[in-house]
Design a protein around this motif. Structure first.
Motif, PDB file in Angstrom:
ATOM      1  N   MET A   1       0.838  -1.183   0.000  1.00 37.54           N
ATOM      2  CA  MET A   1       0.000   0.000   0.000  1.00 37.54           C
ATOM      3  C   MET A   1       0.884   1.248   0.000  1.00 37.54           C
ATOM      4  O   MET A   1       1.772   1.389   0.818  1.00 37.54           O
ATOM      5  CB  MET A   1      -0.883  -0.024   1.248  1.00 37.54           C
ATOM      6  N   LYS A   2       0.620   2.138  -0.930  1.00 38.71           N
ATOM      7  CA  LYS A   2       1.405   3.370  -1.011  1.00 38.71           C
ATOM      8  C   LYS A   2       0.766   4.456  -0.157  1.00 38.71           C
ATOM      9  O   LYS A   2      -0.447   4.558  -0.068  1.00 38.71           O
ATOM     10  CB  LYS A   2       1.474   3.865  -2.459  1.00 38.71           C
ATOM     11  N   LEU A   3       1.617   5.241   0.466  1.00 35.89           N
ATOM     12  CA  LEU A   3       1.139   6.384   1.224  1.00 35.89           C
ATOM     13  C   LEU A   3       0.669   7.460   0.262  1.00 35.89           C
ATOM     14  O   LEU A   3       1.061   7.485  -0.903  1.00 35.89           O
ATOM     15  CB  LEU A   3       2.249   6.927   2.114  1.00 35.89           C
ATOM     16  N   LYS A   4      -0.146   8.373   0.758  1.00 35.69           N
ATOM     17  CA  LYS A   4      -0.699   9.427  -0.093  1.00 35.69           C
ATOM     18  C   LYS A   4       0.401  10.229  -0.782  1.00 35.69           C
ATOM     19  O   LYS A   4       0.340  10.491  -1.967  1.00 35.69           O
ATOM     20  CB  LYS A   4      -1.585  10.342   0.749  1.00 35.69           C
ATOM     21  N   TRP A   5       1.460  10.604  -0.038  1.00 34.92           N
ATOM     22  CA  TRP A   5       2.519  11.428  -0.630  1.00 34.92           C
ATOM     23  C   TRP A   5       3.313  10.665  -1.673  1.00 34.92           C
ATOM     24  O   TRP A   5       3.886  11.252  -2.575  1.00 34.92           O
ATOM     25  CB  TRP A   5       3.420  12.032   0.431  1.00 34.92           C
ATOM     26  N   GLN A   6       3.379   9.316  -1.571  1.00 32.69           N
ATOM     27  CA  GLN A   6       4.114   8.545  -2.566  1.00 32.69           C
ATOM     28  C   GLN A   6       3.394   8.570  -3.903  1.00 32.69           C
ATOM     29  O   GLN A   6       4.025   8.519  -4.948  1.00 32.69           O
ATOM     30  CB  GLN A   6       4.295   7.104  -2.090  1.00 32.69           C
ATOM     31  N   ARG A   7       2.075   8.612  -3.877  1.00 33.85           N
ATOM     32  CA  ARG A   7       1.318   8.691  -5.125  1.00 33.85           C
ATOM     33  C   ARG A   7       1.410  10.092  -5.730  1.00 33.85           C
ATOM     34  O   ARG A   7       1.335  10.261  -6.929  1.00 33.85           O
ATOM     35  CB  ARG A   7      -0.148   8.328  -4.869  1.00 33.85           C
ATOM     36  N   GLN A   8       1.545  11.091  -4.885  1.00 35.52           N
ATOM     37  CA  GLN A   8       1.533  12.468  -5.352  1.00 35.52           C
ATOM     38  C   GLN A   8       2.882  12.925  -5.882  1.00 35.52           C
ATOM     39  O   GLN A   8       2.941  13.790  -6.730  1.00 35.52           O
ATOM     40  CB  GLN A   8       1.134  13.412  -4.220  1.00 35.52           C
ATOM     41  N   GLY A   9       3.938  12.404  -5.372  1.00 35.20           N
ATOM     42  CA  GLY A   9       5.256  12.871  -5.755  1.00 35.20           C
ATOM     43  C   GLY A   9       5.806  13.844  -4.729  1.00 35.20           C
ATOM     44  O   GLY A   9       5.063  14.438  -3.931  1.00 35.20           O
ATOM     45  N   LEU A  10       7.099  13.990  -4.776  1.00 31.26           N
ATOM     46  CA  LEU A  10       7.787  14.802  -3.779  1.00 31.26           C
ATOM     47  C   LEU A  10       7.412  16.275  -3.881  1.00 31.26           C
ATOM     48  O   LEU A  10       7.240  16.950  -2.865  1.00 31.26           O
ATOM     49  CB  LEU A  10       9.297  14.623  -3.937  1.00 31.26           C
ATOM     50  N   ARG A  11       7.277  16.775  -5.092  1.00 31.30           N
ATOM     51  CA  ARG A  11       6.960  18.196  -5.269  1.00 31.30           C
ATOM     52  C   ARG A  11       5.612  18.533  -4.636  1.00 31.30           C
ATOM     53  O   ARG A  11       5.487  19.512  -3.897  1.00 31.30           O
ATOM     54  CB  ARG A  11       6.972  18.541  -6.748  1.00 31.30           C
ATOM     55  N   ARG A  12       4.610  17.710  -4.886  1.00 33.66           N
ATOM     56  CA  ARG A  12       3.285  17.941  -4.305  1.00 33.66           C
ATOM     57  C   ARG A  12       3.355  17.815  -2.788  1.00 33.66           C
ATOM     58  O   ARG A  12       2.731  18.570  -2.055  1.00 33.66           O
ATOM     59  CB  ARG A  12       2.287  16.935  -4.901  1.00 33.66           C
ATOM     60  N   ARG A  13       4.140  16.856  -2.298  1.00 30.80           N
ATOM     61  CA  ARG A  13       4.252  16.652  -0.856  1.00 30.80           C
ATOM     62  C   ARG A  13       4.829  17.891  -0.177  1.00 30.80           C
ATOM     63  O   ARG A  13       4.316  18.351   0.835  1.00 30.80           O
ATOM     64  CB  ARG A  13       5.136  15.444  -0.562  1.00 30.80           C
ATOM     65  N   ILE A  14       5.892  18.442  -0.734  1.00 31.97           N
ATOM     66  CA  ILE A  14       6.510  19.596  -0.091  1.00 31.97           C
ATOM     67  C   ILE A  14       5.607  20.820  -0.175  1.00 31.97           C
ATOM     68  O   ILE A  14       5.495  21.587   0.783  1.00 31.97           O
ATOM     69  CB  ILE A  14       7.925  19.883  -0.647  1.00 31.97           C
ATOM     70  N   PHE A  15       4.897  20.999  -1.303  1.00 30.21           N
ATOM     71  CA  PHE A  15       3.978  22.134  -1.416  1.00 30.21           C
ATOM     72  C   PHE A  15       2.821  22.001  -0.425  1.00 30.21           C
ATOM     73  O   PHE A  15       2.430  22.976   0.216  1.00 30.21           O
ATOM     74  CB  PHE A  15       3.434  22.267  -2.839  1.00 30.21           C
ATOM     75  N   ASP A  16       2.272  20.785  -0.285  1.00 27.68           N
ATOM     76  CA  ASP A  16       1.186  20.570   0.678  1.00 27.68           C
ATOM     77  C   ASP A  16       1.663  20.819   2.106  1.00 27.68           C
ATOM     78  O   ASP A  16       0.952  21.423   2.912  1.00 27.68           O
ATOM     79  CB  ASP A  16       0.630  19.147   0.558  1.00 27.68           C
ATOM     80  N   TYR A  17       2.855  20.344   2.404  1.00 26.51           N
ATOM     81  CA  TYR A  17       3.388  20.534   3.755  1.00 26.51           C
ATOM     82  C   TYR A  17       3.612  22.025   4.043  1.00 26.51           C
ATOM     83  O   TYR A  17       3.230  22.517   5.117  1.00 26.51           O
ATOM     84  CB  TYR A  17       4.693  19.756   3.951  1.00 26.51           C
ATOM     85  N   LEU A  18       4.208  22.748   3.103  1.00 23.86           N
ATOM     86  CA  LEU A  18       4.443  24.184   3.306  1.00 23.86           C
ATOM     87  C   LEU A  18       3.128  24.931   3.499  1.00 23.86           C
ATOM     88  O   LEU A  18       3.022  25.812   4.360  1.00 23.86           O
ATOM     89  CB  LEU A  18       5.224  24.768   2.128  1.00 23.86           C
ATOM     90  N   ARG A  19       2.123  24.574   2.715  1.00 19.86           N
ATOM     91  CA  ARG A  19       0.814  25.232   2.834  1.00 19.86           C
ATOM     92  C   ARG A  19       0.210  24.961   4.217  1.00 19.86           C
ATOM     93  O   ARG A  19      -0.321  25.866   4.860  1.00 19.86           O
ATOM     94  CB  ARG A  19      -0.113  24.753   1.730  1.00 19.86           C
ATOM     95  N   ARG A  20       0.316  23.718   4.702  1.00 14.68           N
ATOM     96  CA  ARG A  20      -0.224  23.365   6.020  1.00 14.68           C
ATOM     97  C   ARG A  20       0.469  24.167   7.124  1.00 14.68           C
ATOM     98  O   ARG A  20      -0.186  24.723   8.010  1.00 14.68           O
ATOM     99  CB  ARG A  20      -0.060  21.863   6.274  1.00 14.68           C
ATOM    100  N   ILE A  21       1.796  24.261   7.054  1.00 19.23           N
ATOM    101  CA  ILE A  21       2.544  25.013   8.074  1.00 19.23           C
ATOM    102  C   ILE A  21       2.193  26.494   8.009  1.00 19.23           C
ATOM    103  O   ILE A  21       2.015  27.149   9.046  1.00 19.23           O
ATOM    104  CB  ILE A  21       4.064  24.784   7.904  1.00 19.23           C
ATOM    105  N   GLU A  22       2.062  27.034   6.810  1.00 20.52           N
ATOM    106  CA  GLU A  22       1.720  28.452   6.669  1.00 20.52           C
ATOM    107  C   GLU A  22       0.332  28.742   7.243  1.00 20.52           C
ATOM    108  O   GLU A  22       0.123  29.785   7.866  1.00 20.52           O
ATOM    109  CB  GLU A  22       1.828  28.880   5.208  1.00 20.52           C
ATOM    110  N   LEU A  23      -0.605  27.800   7.051  1.00 18.51           N
ATOM    111  CA  LEU A  23      -1.942  27.977   7.635  1.00 18.51           C
ATOM    112  C   LEU A  23      -1.895  27.931   9.155  1.00 18.51           C
ATOM    113  O   LEU A  23      -2.569  28.725   9.828  1.00 18.51           O
ATOM    114  CB  LEU A  23      -2.894  26.897   7.099  1.00 18.51           C
ATOM    115  N   ILE A  24      -1.128  27.018   9.699  1.00 16.74           N
ATOM    116  CA  ILE A  24      -0.993  26.929  11.160  1.00 16.74           C
ATOM    117  C   ILE A  24      -0.366  28.209  11.709  1.00 16.74           C
ATOM    118  O   ILE A  24      -0.830  28.765  12.708  1.00 16.74           O
ATOM    119  CB  ILE A  24      -0.167  25.694  11.570  1.00 16.74           C
ATOM    120  N   LEU A  25       0.679  28.691  11.056  1.00 11.43           N
ATOM    121  CA  LEU A  25       1.346  29.913  11.522  1.00 11.43           C
ATOM    122  C   LEU A  25       0.429  31.132  11.392  1.00 11.43           C
ATOM    123  O   LEU A  25       0.450  32.014  12.251  1.00 11.43           O
ATOM    124  CB  LEU A  25       2.647  30.132  10.747  1.00 11.43           C
TER     125      LEU A  25
END
Length: 133
Positions: free
Chosen positions: A1-25
């Motif tokens: 079973m692949k994790l969600k970020w593995q299906r999306q690719g590294l670029r999408r993973r880092i953009f999603d993570y940055l967006r989540r942190i920016e929303l929290i901040l």
């Protein structure tokens, strides 16, 4: 079973993570556990720094191959179609890796800023608890 970020690719993973942190901040929700967030952010930062290093090594390798092939093309008397195709292949991959490395580099730089902002939140909370108690 692949994790969600593995299906999306590294670029999408880092953009999603940055967006989540920016929303929290930006939100600054009082229930945010800033120490846990800092630990998670440090882990993500280490992961992306490692990815950045690997992509830098691969990008430099493709750059060196391009320089080598350019020199070969300039020196040989008869240029073969295979050599030209190899040269074009290396250029295509070099450009792709340069773009991907640029994304990783700028994202890691943003993560450094976020790290400092999270630390500031933690320090501000500790300071307010010290004055409030």
């Amino acid at each position: 079973m692949k994790l969600k970020w593995q299906r999306q690719g590294l670029r999408r993973r880092i953009f999603d993570y940055l967006r989540r942190i920016e929303l929290i901040l930006a939100d600054g929700h009082p229930q945010t556990d800033w120490d846990d967030l800092l630990a998670e952010h440090r882990d993500q930062l280490i992961f992306f720094q490692h990815e950045r290093l690997i992509h830098l090594i691969v990008t430099v390798a493709f750059g060196l191959m391009m320089i080598l092939l350019t020199n070969i093309l300039l020196v040989v008397n008869e240029i073969s179609i295979l050599l030209i195709l190899l040269f074009l292949f290396v250029i295509a991959f070099l450009l792709a890796y340069l773009y991907h490395y640029y994304i990783l580099e700028t994202s890691v730089q943003k993560m450094y800023v976020h790290y400092d902002q999270i630390r500031q939140r933690i320090n501000a909370l500790k300071e307010s608890e010290g004055h409030g108690g």
